[in-house]
Design a protein around this motif. Structure first.
Motif, short mmCIF file in Angstrom:
data_model
loop_
_atom_site.label_atom_id
_atom_site.label_comp_id
_atom_site.label_asym_id
_atom_site.label_seq_id
_atom_site.Cartn_x
_atom_site.Cartn_y
_atom_site.Cartn_z
N SER A 130 0.83 -1.20 0.00
CA SER A 130 0.00 0.00 0.00
C SER A 130 0.86 1.25 0.00
O SER A 130 0.58 2.22 -0.72
CB SER A 130 -0.93 -0.02 1.21
N ARG A 131 1.95 1.26 0.80
CA ARG A 131 2.83 2.44 0.85
C ARG A 131 3.52 2.66 -0.50
O ARG A 131 3.65 3.80 -0.96
CB ARG A 131 3.87 2.26 1.96
N ILE A 132 3.95 1.59 -1.13
CA ILE A 132 4.63 1.72 -2.42
C ILE A 132 3.66 2.25 -3.47
O ILE A 132 3.99 3.16 -4.25
CB ILE A 132 5.22 0.37 -2.85
N TRP A 133 2.45 1.71 -3.50
CA TRP A 133 1.46 2.18 -4.48
C TRP A 133 1.13 3.64 -4.26
O TRP A 133 0.99 4.41 -5.23
CB TRP A 133 0.20 1.32 -4.39
N ARG A 134 0.97 4.06 -3.00
CA ARG A 134 0.69 5.48 -2.73
C ARG A 134 1.83 6.36 -3.18
O ARG A 134 1.62 7.44 -3.74
CB ARG A 134 0.40 5.69 -1.25
N ALA A 135 3.06 5.91 -2.93
CA ALA A 135 4.23 6.72 -3.29
C ALA A 135 4.33 6.93 -4.79
O ALA A 135 4.77 7.99 -5.25
CB ALA A 135 5.50 6.07 -2.76
N PHE A 136 3.90 5.95 -5.57
CA PHE A 136 4.01 6.05 -7.03
C PHE A 136 2.67 6.35 -7.70
O PHE A 136 2.57 6.31 -8.93
CB PHE A 136 4.61 4.76 -7.60
N GLY A 137 1.65 6.66 -6.91
CA GLY A 137 0.36 7.04 -7.48
C GLY A 137 -0.34 5.93 -8.23
O GLY A 137 -1.05 6.19 -9.21
N LEU A 138 -0.16 4.69 -7.82
CA LEU A 138 -0.79 3.55 -8.49
C LEU A 138 -2.08 3.17 -7.77
O LEU A 138 -2.10 3.02 -6.55
CB LEU A 138 0.17 2.35 -8.52
N LYS A 139 -3.17 3.00 -8.54
CA LYS A 139 -4.48 2.65 -7.98
C LYS A 139 -5.10 1.56 -8.84
O LYS A 139 -5.99 1.82 -9.66
CB LYS A 139 -5.38 3.88 -7.93
N PRO A 140 -4.64 0.32 -8.68
CA PRO A 140 -5.15 -0.76 -9.54
C PRO A 140 -6.65 -1.00 -9.40
O PRO A 140 -7.26 -1.56 -10.31
CB PRO A 140 -4.35 -1.99 -9.06
N HIS A 141 -7.26 -0.60 -8.28
CA HIS A 141 -8.69 -0.85 -8.08
C HIS A 141 -9.57 0.13 -8.84
O HIS A 141 -10.78 -0.08 -8.95
CB HIS A 141 -9.03 -0.78 -6.59
N LEU A 142 -8.99 1.21 -9.38
CA LEU A 142 -9.78 2.21 -10.09
C LEU A 142 -9.64 2.02 -11.60
O LEU A 142 -8.61 1.58 -12.10
CB LEU A 142 -9.32 3.62 -9.72
N VAL A 143 -10.69 2.39 -12.32
CA VAL A 143 -10.64 2.37 -13.78
C VAL A 143 -11.48 3.54 -14.29
O VAL A 143 -12.52 3.88 -13.72
CB VAL A 143 -11.18 1.03 -14.35
N GLN A 144 -10.99 4.19 -15.32
CA GLN A 144 -11.72 5.29 -15.95
C GLN A 144 -12.21 4.84 -17.32
O GLN A 144 -11.53 4.09 -18.02
CB GLN A 144 -10.82 6.52 -16.10
N THR A 145 -13.40 5.28 -17.69
CA THR A 145 -13.97 4.91 -18.97
C THR A 145 -13.80 6.04 -19.98
O THR A 145 -13.71 7.21 -19.62
CB THR A 145 -15.47 4.59 -18.83
N TRP A 146 -13.76 5.67 -21.24
CA TRP A 146 -13.66 6.65 -22.31
C TRP A 146 -14.23 6.02 -23.57
O TRP A 146 -14.41 4.80 -23.66
CB TRP A 146 -12.21 7.10 -22.55
N LYS A 147 -14.53 6.85 -24.54
CA LYS A 147 -15.10 6.35 -25.78
C LYS A 147 -14.69 7.27 -26.92
O LYS A 147 -14.77 8.49 -26.80
CB LYS A 147 -16.62 6.28 -25.69
#
Length: 362
Positions: A130-147
């Protein structure tokens, strides 16, 4: 009792050069610059009291850095390691976590990594992941949609509408027109509890439906005011009635440029015949899947956020009345939405997305 005699201090030419440089460099930390000045003053055979008075520090500070320099020379002026547990996660482990997150598929055919699955794969703790992901701004649980729009006239339509926004024609009014269809009159199954200190407002997640209505709205690009009316149905007949409402509301000497989407009710033969009889109306259609180009969508977002999302209505009539009151208040002090992106900037951004898609390997 007299103070002890200070430890004598002599500098080599190289040490004097380095210390002088540290005091003069603009990017040097102020703490290091002060310590360098203390040592240079000590080399002038001055007492700790004299140096403390000259530099505006305590005698203890002078004594500390004099002794540190005599013992460790230049290296002694840098901060010593702070107390605490030594670092247990290496750079190699951090790199392994980042690489796995970005490039490897999670186990068990999962769609994304979790802290638990990554911890198991790397033999590390969940808190470390969790600390490593926060430090590098990684959020695998989120996804953004686009078209992406597949409209063959996409570029022409973007340039047409953005041109209207950035350089509207003279003696004309630009209106962004659309329908917010299927607005539901929803009533919560229990009263909404008001906000309290340390507690947000609360409402039940379930609700009772009392019917739907559609809001036809035309946003004035220049002033931000809105022409709006409700209709229970969403057909070309209702769209024609709204066009007639706009025709009555806008002075006859002004031309009208309407930005609309590609919904079928906007293009029926009946609508086309009416537009031929009213030549001051000119419709500009957004590209397919390009509703983000219509600024009235931004106004609909304000209506949803500030009125609809946290309201309760026991009938469609009550909902329509409530929305009309809100719109009247909006029009007393309207706020226009200012478009800033040029057509070229939009197209360059989309081209970059397309390039990322082509290079993604999928």
């Amino acid at each position: 009792m007299p103070s002890p005699k200070p430890v004598p201090l002599e500098l080599s030419d190289e040490e004097r050069r380095v210390l002088t440089g540290w005091t003069r460099r603009r990017m040097t930390a102020q703490a290091l610059a002060l310590r360098s000045r203390i040592v240079l003053e000590c080399a002038k055979d001055r007492s700790n009291s004299e140096i403390a008075e000259i530099l505006g520090v305590s005698r203890e500070t002078v004594r500390k850095w004099r002794a540190r320099f005599v013992r460790d020379r230049l290296e002694g002026l840098t901060d010593e390691p702070r107390p605490g547990a030594p670092r247990t996660i290496t750079d190699e482990q951090v790199e392994r976590v980042i690489t796995a997150t970005l490039e490897q598929k999670p186990p068990r055919n999962d769609t994304h990594w979790s802290t638990r699955s990554m911890a198991a794969a790397t033999d590390m703790s969940q808190s470390a992941i969790s600390r490593i992901w926060r430090a590098f701004g990684l959020k695998p649980h989120l996804v953004q949609t686009w078209k992406l729009s597949t409209d063959p006239q996409f570029i022409e339509k973007v340039r047409d509408i953005v041109g209207l926004y950035l350089d509207p024609p003279t003696n004309a009014l630009v209106l962004c027109v659309d329908e917010k269809s299927q607005m539901q009159a929803l009533d919560r199954t229990a009263p909404i509890l008001p906000i309290m200190p340390t507690t947000p407002a609360r409402m039940t997640h379930d609700y009772v439906r009392h019917g739907t209505t559609s809001l036809f709205a035309a946003l004035d690009l220049d002033s931000g005011s809105v022409i709006a009316e409700h209709h229970r149905r969403h057909r070309h007949q209702e769209f024609l009635r709204f066009l007639k409402t706009i025709d009555k509301a806008v002075p006859a000497e002004l031309d009208l440029h309407l930005v609309c989407d590609n919904y079928g009710t906007h293009k029926t033969p009946e609508v086309q015949k009416w537009l031929l009889r009213h030549p001051r109306f000119q419709l500009h259609f957004t590209p397919t899947s390009g509703s983000w180009l219509n600024l009235v969508e931004r106004w609909f977002a304000e209506l949803t956020r500030r009125k609809l999302r946290r309201s309760a209505h026991r009938s469609v009539v009550e909902l329509e009345r409530d929305v009309r009151v809100w719109i009247n208040e909006w029009n007393k002090d309207p706020k226009p939405f200012v478009w800033t992106k040029t057509a070229d900037e939009i197209l360059e951004t989309l081209a970059a997305y397309c390039l990322r898609i082509n290079d993604s390997g999928h």
